[in-house]
Design an enzyme around this catalytic site. Structure first.
Site, PDB file in Angstrom:
ATOM      1  N   GLN A  75       8.270   0.134 -15.978  1.00 32.05           N
ATOM      2  CA  GLN A  75       9.577   0.789 -16.069  1.00 32.05           C
ATOM      3  C   GLN A  75      10.156   0.673 -17.488  1.00 32.05           C
ATOM      4  O   GLN A  75      11.344   0.406 -17.680  1.00 32.05           O
ATOM      5  CB  GLN A  75      10.528   0.194 -15.034  1.00 32.05           C
ATOM      6  CG  GLN A  75      10.274   0.667 -13.619  1.00 32.05           C
ATOM      7  CD  GLN A  75      10.528   2.157 -13.435  1.00 32.05           C
ATOM      8  OE1 GLN A  75      11.328   2.770 -14.136  1.00 32.05           O
ATOM      9  NE2 GLN A  75       9.832   2.758 -12.485  1.00 32.05           N
ATOM     10  N   SER A  76       9.317   0.890 -18.480  1.00 29.91           N
ATOM     11  CA  SER A  76       9.733   0.728 -19.875  1.00 29.91           C
ATOM     12  C   SER A  76      10.659   1.849 -20.342  1.00 29.91           C
ATOM     13  O   SER A  76      10.307   3.029 -20.298  1.00 29.91           O
ATOM     14  CB  SER A  76       8.491   0.688 -20.775  1.00 29.91           C
ATOM     15  OG  SER A  76       8.855   0.792 -22.122  1.00 29.91           O
ATOM     16  N   ASN A  77      11.841   1.459 -20.831  1.00 30.39           N
ATOM     17  CA  ASN A  77      12.739   2.425 -21.449  1.00 30.39           C
ATOM     18  C   ASN A  77      12.179   2.922 -22.784  1.00 30.39           C
ATOM     19  O   ASN A  77      12.364   4.083 -23.150  1.00 30.39           O
ATOM     20  CB  ASN A  77      14.111   1.781 -21.692  1.00 30.39           C
ATOM     21  CG  ASN A  77      14.769   1.309 -20.416  1.00 30.39           C
ATOM     22  OD1 ASN A  77      14.830   2.041 -19.437  1.00 30.39           O
ATOM     23  ND2 ASN A  77      15.265   0.085 -20.414  1.00 30.39           N
TER      24      ASN A  77
END
Length: 330
Positions: A75-77
């Site tokens: 879930q990397s921004n």
């Protein structure tokens, strides 16, 4: 301290707002709380990485890259914003996603940032936890280069001396807003992870002699490791800017008491902080970074570390897209 000598593209909606949070301030009955809205940088739901990518993608363009690679948690921004930048520039984007949490939840693995990555046209590979992800990325990049691609690689979080320039610039921007508003600020607080945001901020604040303490609320590493990572990057960033020695070891402060069970695993206090910001101020935080950062801020106010009569700025690093990967926690 001159940033104009560094190549830069313009993606972000700047300056981002600096806003008072009166209802949250009243609820906590402590200092006057303000928020620096780097969730409003504009690119693909916004977030702090866009500032870094303005410098990183300019470097990629100068090097003639046709492909950009980076890596991050599922879930990397940062991965989301990199994919968006690549799409805007017409570059291919290939990313490595690390399942640091070991979660098999469908939403975590497919919704939120992951879904947006795919919408931007990025391709991805997945990796398990506890690997050297930058080394994994470079190995894949070398394979792509052997087939003729010109690959520009970006470390996790965009956190190197090029990316950190984005938050040197943010420090300048914030100080200008503070001065124009005629307010004094006693502390700046933000979530700190891959080190680039805090390193850039502390370099900019010390380089301008702002005399505003900066506190990073850690989301991954133990305090000694987090502070070491930030300090080392700040030292290199200052050297890159021609102001070597401006950052001292004591200038880098991280509180890593709010990590909980680990990176990317929400905490009860973090969920409470997300709900408070949403219900009191109409603001969306995320469970990985800004939620944990805000939980630290709230706890430190309740314990009297930040007091009535003071003014504290919370830097919102964005990330609300990942909420949809963590629906079961709410």
């Amino acid at each position: 301290m001159n940033l104009t000598k560094f190549p830069r593209l313009r993606f972000a909606h700047l300056p981002t707002p600096l806003e008072h949070l009166p209802r949250l301030s009243k609820e906590l009955n402590g200092p006057e709380i303000w928020i620096k809205r780097d969730d409003c940088t504009g690119l693909s739901t916004g977030g702090n990485k866009t500032r870094k990518l303005e410098f990183l993608m300019a470097e990629a363009q100068i090097q003639g890259a046709d492909t950009v690679m980076t890596q991050g948690a599922i879930q990397s921004n940062h991965v989301r914003q990199t994919a968006a930048c690549a799409a805007k520039l017409g570059l291919s984007c290939h990313v490595l996603l690390e399942n640091r949490t070991g979660s098999e939840d469908f939403n975590y693995n497919n919704n939120g940032n992951v879904f947006i990555d795919l919408l931007h046209g990025a391709t991805h590979e997945r990796r398990g936890p506890d690997l050297d992800m930058n080394a994994e990325m470079e190995a894949v990049a070398d394979k792509l280069r052997s087939t003729g691609s010109n690959v520009y690689t970006i470390p996790g979080g965009g956190s190197n001396t090029t990316g950190a320039l984005g938050y040197v610039d943010c420090a300048f921007e914030m100080l200008n807003q503070i001065n124009n508003m005629g307010i004094s600020v006693d502390h700046i607080v933000h979530a700190t992870g891959s080190a680039g945001t805090q390193a850039g901020l502390v370099t900019g604040l010390k380089g301008t002699n702002a005399n505003i303490p900066l506190l990073g609320i850690g989301v991954r590493a133990p305090q000694d490791k987090q502070e070491e990572n930030v300090f080392n990057l700040a030292v290199d960033t200052a050297k890159n800017l021609g102001c070597e020695g401006v950052v001292k070891r004591e200038d880098v402060v991280a509180n890593c008491n709010y990590i909980g069970d680990g990176y990317g695993i929400p905490t009860k206090a973090g969920v409470e902080a997300i709900k408070m910001f949403a219900e009191l101020e109409g603001l969306l935080l995320d469970p990985v970074y800004s939620g944990k950062g805000a939980s630290g801020l709230i706890d430190l106010i309740r314990k009297g570390f930040f007091k009535k009569g003071q003014r504290v700025v919370f830097l919102h690093t964005g990330g609300s897209a990942s909420l949809f990967g963590y629906m079961n926690y709410f």
